[in-house]
Scaffold this motif. Structure first.
Motif, short mmCIF file in Angstrom:
data_model
loop_
_atom_site.label_atom_id
_atom_site.label_comp_id
_atom_site.label_asym_id
_atom_site.label_seq_id
_atom_site.Cartn_x
_atom_site.Cartn_y
_atom_site.Cartn_z
N ASN A 61 0.83 -1.20 0.00
CA ASN A 61 0.00 0.00 0.00
C ASN A 61 0.86 1.25 0.00
O ASN A 61 1.91 1.30 0.66
N ILE A 69 -5.24 5.84 -1.52
CA ILE A 69 -4.48 4.63 -1.20
C ILE A 69 -4.49 3.69 -2.41
O ILE A 69 -5.54 3.36 -2.95
N GLN A 71 -2.38 0.16 -4.37
CA GLN A 71 -1.47 -0.98 -4.23
C GLN A 71 -0.57 -1.01 -5.45
O GLN A 71 -1.05 -0.94 -6.58
N THR A 154 -8.89 0.98 -5.21
CA THR A 154 -10.11 0.38 -4.67
C THR A 154 -11.24 0.48 -5.69
O THR A 154 -11.17 1.24 -6.67
#
Length: 279
Positions: A61, A69, A71, A154
């Protein structure tokens, strides 16, 4: 005998080096080929491959400059540059390089917005590589390149990005449509302007041609009147104009002093009028 010889000689494969120690202290580096050593005194402490090696930097992350946020993972390509430093500079230099790559990657991501992480991937690779290269030199390693493999967001961020992209495409479509309509109107106005110019030029040219023809006709009549049969030519010309005037009266109710249905009377009347004008 064979075992004794092997204790004296050390074959080293291509693209490989061995670090030799004497009583626990570094002595020399064995290069590819056949090398010798003192049995029971010298020993091979480390063996390193000089080939390029790829190491996966697993997903982690990271927070972008606009607090999103994500990845992100990548691939680090490194090579042993100094076998001595690689042996004695750190306990596990390659593992440390991978950990450092994760740290540098998070730091560089924090300097960019979410859009920039997708648009400037090459720039990020270069920045991460620069941050790694300086640090791993002390460990005898050389960072050849770093490649960001994948960037994940996300589900909510992904939907927002899709909506933003759709809105951007719609805006570009509307802009292109308006520009095309504007260009069409400009082309239409330009065509109308050129059409008016061509009509005006054609009318002017027609007037010039008619004027030239009239001048030539007057000159011809004047020349003919100076000849022996000039009077006859003038009478014929005036009679012709008189008859043309009668033709234009076709279908109109006009009071004239002649029977327009009798050609002989019309011609006789025309010639009488011509004689009256010439006298």
């Amino acid at each position: 005998m064979g075992a004794a010889l092997r204790s004296f000689f050390v074959p080293v494969p291509h693209q490989t080096v061995c670090v030799l120690q004497r009583f626990g202290k570094y002595t020399r580096t064995l290069t590819p080929g056949l090398n010798w050593k003192i049995p029971f005194v010298e020993e091979i402490a480390y063996e390193h491959s000089l080939k390029e090696q790829a190491f996966m930097i697993y997903a982690q992350n990271a927070v972008t400059k606009d607090n999103v946020i994500i990845q992100i993972d990548g691939v680090l390509y490194i090579q042993v540059d100094d076998p001595v430093k690689c042996s004695y500079g750190a306990q596990k230099p390659i593992d440390y390089a991978q950990i450092l790559a994760q740290s540098v990657m998070r730091a560089e991501i924090g300097k960019l917005t979410l859009d920039q992480t997708f648009e400037e991937r090459e720039k990020m690779n270069a920045l991460i590589l620069a941050g790694l290269s300086e640090a791993v030199q002390e460990w005898g390693l050389k960072c050849l390149r770093y490649e960001i493999k994948d960037i994940k967001v996300t589900e909510n961020i992904r939907k927002a990005m899709n909506m933003e992209a759709e809105a951007e495409r719609t805006k570009r479509t509307e802009i292109l449509h308006s520009e095309a309509k504007q260009q069409s109107q400009i082309n239409l106005a330009e065509g109308q302007r050129l059409s008016k110019i061509l009509k005006a030029e054609g009318l002017a040219e027609s007037i010039v041609i008619r004027s030239t023809a009239t001048v030539q006709r007057i000159e011809a009549i004047s020349s003919a009147m100076n000849s022996e049969e000039g009077d006859l030519a003038a009478r014929f010309n005036l009679a012709e104009e008189y008859l043309d005037a009668f033709k234009k009266l076709e279908g109109k109710q006009v009071l004239v002093n002649s029977d327009v249905n009798n050609p002989k009377e019309v011609i006789k009347k025309a010639l009488d009028m011509v004689d009256a004008r010439l006298k």
